[in-house]
Design a protein around this motif. Structure first.
Motif, short mmCIF file in Angstrom:
data_model
loop_
_atom_site.label_atom_id
_atom_site.label_comp_id
_atom_site.label_asym_id
_atom_site.label_seq_id
_atom_site.Cartn_x
_atom_site.Cartn_y
_atom_site.Cartn_z
N LYS A 31 -13.18 -46.58 -0.64
CA LYS A 31 -12.31 -45.43 -0.37
C LYS A 31 -10.85 -45.84 -0.47
N LEU A 32 -10.09 -45.11 -1.27
CA LEU A 32 -8.64 -45.34 -1.36
C LEU A 32 -7.98 -44.72 -0.14
N ASP A 63 8.05 -63.58 -12.63
CA ASP A 63 8.61 -62.83 -13.78
C ASP A 63 7.63 -61.76 -14.24
N TYR A 64 6.38 -62.15 -14.35
CA TYR A 64 5.32 -61.23 -14.84
C TYR A 64 5.11 -60.07 -13.87
N ILE A 65 5.00 -60.35 -12.61
CA ILE A 65 4.62 -59.30 -11.65
C ILE A 65 5.78 -58.32 -11.42
N THR A 66 7.02 -58.77 -11.74
CA THR A 66 8.18 -57.89 -11.60
C THR A 66 8.59 -57.25 -12.94
N SER A 67 7.82 -57.49 -14.01
CA SER A 67 8.25 -57.10 -15.35
C SER A 67 8.04 -55.62 -15.66
N GLY A 68 7.36 -54.90 -14.78
CA GLY A 68 7.12 -53.48 -15.01
C GLY A 68 6.41 -52.92 -13.80
N PRO A 69 6.14 -51.61 -13.83
CA PRO A 69 5.50 -51.01 -12.66
C PRO A 69 4.09 -51.53 -12.42
N VAL A 70 3.73 -51.52 -11.14
CA VAL A 70 2.37 -51.86 -10.71
C VAL A 70 1.82 -50.65 -9.94
N VAL A 71 0.51 -50.64 -9.77
CA VAL A 71 -0.12 -49.64 -8.90
C VAL A 71 -0.65 -50.37 -7.67
N ALA A 72 -0.07 -50.05 -6.52
CA ALA A 72 -0.43 -50.69 -5.26
C ALA A 72 -1.44 -49.81 -4.52
N MET A 73 -2.50 -50.46 -4.01
CA MET A 73 -3.57 -49.70 -3.37
C MET A 73 -4.03 -50.38 -2.10
N VAL A 74 -4.41 -49.58 -1.12
CA VAL A 74 -5.19 -50.08 0.01
C VAL A 74 -6.55 -49.42 -0.07
N VAL A 75 -7.57 -50.27 -0.04
CA VAL A 75 -8.94 -49.82 -0.26
C VAL A 75 -9.77 -50.19 0.96
N GLU A 76 -10.60 -49.26 1.39
CA GLU A 76 -11.39 -49.44 2.61
C GLU A 76 -12.87 -49.37 2.29
N GLY A 77 -13.64 -50.21 2.98
CA GLY A 77 -15.09 -50.16 2.83
C GLY A 77 -15.73 -51.36 3.50
N LYS A 78 -17.05 -51.40 3.44
CA LYS A 78 -17.80 -52.51 4.03
C LYS A 78 -17.45 -53.80 3.29
N PHE A 131 3.11 -51.48 2.18
CA PHE A 131 2.95 -50.13 2.73
C PHE A 131 3.50 -50.04 4.15
N LEU A 132 4.14 -48.91 4.44
CA LEU A 132 4.49 -48.57 5.81
C LEU A 132 3.24 -47.95 6.45
N PRO A 133 3.09 -48.11 7.78
CA PRO A 133 1.89 -47.55 8.43
C PRO A 133 1.68 -46.07 8.09
N GLY A 134 2.75 -45.30 8.04
CA GLY A 134 2.64 -43.87 7.76
C GLY A 134 2.22 -43.53 6.34
N GLU A 135 2.21 -44.53 5.46
CA GLU A 135 1.80 -44.29 4.07
C GLU A 135 0.29 -44.43 3.88
N LEU A 136 -0.40 -44.91 4.92
CA LEU A 136 -1.85 -45.04 4.83
C LEU A 136 -2.49 -43.81 5.47
N VAL A 137 -3.54 -43.32 4.85
CA VAL A 137 -4.14 -42.07 5.32
C VAL A 137 -5.53 -42.32 5.91
N ASP A 138 -5.80 -41.63 7.00
CA ASP A 138 -7.13 -41.67 7.62
C ASP A 138 -7.83 -40.37 7.27
N TYR A 139 -8.95 -40.47 6.61
CA TYR A 139 -9.71 -39.26 6.29
C TYR A 139 -11.17 -39.62 6.10
#
Ligand code: DAT
Ligand code: MG
Length: 149
Positions: A31-32, A63-78, A131-139
């Motif tokens: 779960k994202l 250099d590589y990791i700052t060279s363009g946009p990334v997609v940051a995710m927090v993923v939840e599960g077992k 991530f700031l705490p408020g950017e993570l969603v509980d659902y």
């Protein structure tokens, strides 16, 4: 349930693999709970990869990791940390198990598409960096009872 930090690196974004990778995460049943796109400031990248400071590949890595946009995710599960590390495959895509993300899409250790925390402690540290705490969603998801016994 455990949380982990995943990140589609600049090569994954540039190559149009955002959807492919997020699809794998969703299809697995994970779960994202956090999702955003950003270009990482240099000092944040140096903090994120602090354990590698001083190694010969540190500057090219930053250099590589700052060279363009990334997609940051927090993923939840077992067992989210170990489960997503298995899905990513070994650091070197040529050594990664067949079918893993890095094996399927990558050729080079310096262009290995995805980052994932390597322990629950790293996950906590990395989630706090991005991530700031408020950017993570509980659902809840209605279909979770079809994923977990
Ligand atoms: P991982 O990303 O699998 O957790 P890591 O934490 O050891 O691997 O290293 C972080 C990143 O640094 C990795 O994704 C790619 C790069 N890297 C690691 N070892 C390297 C090496 N020997 N040569 C070049 N880049 C390397
Ligand atoms: Mg690592």
């Amino acid at each position: 349930m455990e949380r982990t930090y995943l990140m589609i690196k600049p090569d994954g974004v540039q190559r149009g693999l955002i959807g492919e990778i997020i699809s794998r995460i969703e299809r697995k049943g994970l779960k994202l709970v956090g999702l955003k796109m950003l270009t990482i400031p240099r000092e944040v990248a140096e903090k994120h990869y602090g354990e590698h400071a001083g190694k010969p590949f540190f500057q090219p890595l930053v250099d590589y990791i700052t060279s363009g946009p990334v997609v940051a995710m927090v993923v939840e599960g077992k067992d989210a940390v170990s489960t997503t590390r298995e899905m990513m495959g070994a650091t070197n895509p040529l050594k990664a198990a067949p079918g893993t993300i890095r094996a399927t899409y990558g050729m080079d250790v310096g262009r290995n598409i995805i980052h994932g925390s390597d322990s629950p402690a790293s996950a906590g540290r990395e989630i706090d960096i991005f991530f700031l705490p408020g950017e993570l969603v509980d659902y809840g998801r209605d279909f979770d009872r079809w994923i977990y016994e």
